[in-house]
Scaffold this active site. Sequence first.
Site, PDB file in Angstrom:
ATOM      1  N   LYS A  54       9.686 102.746  61.424  1.00 53.69           N
ATOM      2  CA  LYS A  54       8.579 103.581  60.954  1.00 53.69           C
ATOM      3  C   LYS A  54       8.218 104.652  61.992  1.00 53.69           C
ATOM      4  CE  LYS A  54       3.721 103.632  59.916  1.00 53.69           C
ATOM      5  NZ  LYS A  54       2.487 102.908  60.123  1.00 53.69           N
TER       6      LYS A  54
ATOM      7  N   ASN B 154      -0.704 100.508  64.464  1.00 58.56           N
ATOM      8  CA  ASN B 154      -1.655  99.413  64.228  1.00 58.56           C
ATOM      9  C   ASN B 154      -3.090  99.719  64.645  1.00 58.56           C
ATOM     10  OD1 ASN B 154       0.297  97.435  63.220  1.00 58.56           O
ATOM     11  ND2 ASN B 154       1.115  97.548  65.281  1.00 58.56           N
TER      12      ASN B 154
END
Length: 125
Positions: free
Chosen positions: A106, A13
């Site tokens: 992920k 992120n």
Amino acid sequence: MTPANRSTILSQNTTSANSTRAKEAMDAQYGRGNYRAVLNGSVGLLQSTITAGGLANIKGKAIHSILRSLDEKEGGNGKLSLDYLHEYSDLEAMTELVSFDGVGPKTASCVLLFCLARDSFAVDT
């Protein structure tokens, strides 16, 4: 293999530039690859060190938790490393990785692909 996993968590992120700044700050604070120093330090110090990467509270807790788990696996005396995953099948390695706090499919897939040289496909939304 821990450096890549640490970098992978730092890259969650955020931009590549920000995660690189966070990694460089960790290297400056603790010494490059000195995971024992990271573990022996406080979570708060780690969080303040990696602020440039964003989400430092979450990432700092995750990194510290993973290091603590690795230390427990080795009885407090071993190398803080994920190298043992080389012996695991793809499914076993994926299962082990996602068992760590802060590591989802992920991130685990990135570790499989880039660190273990396994066929894996990391999907980003």
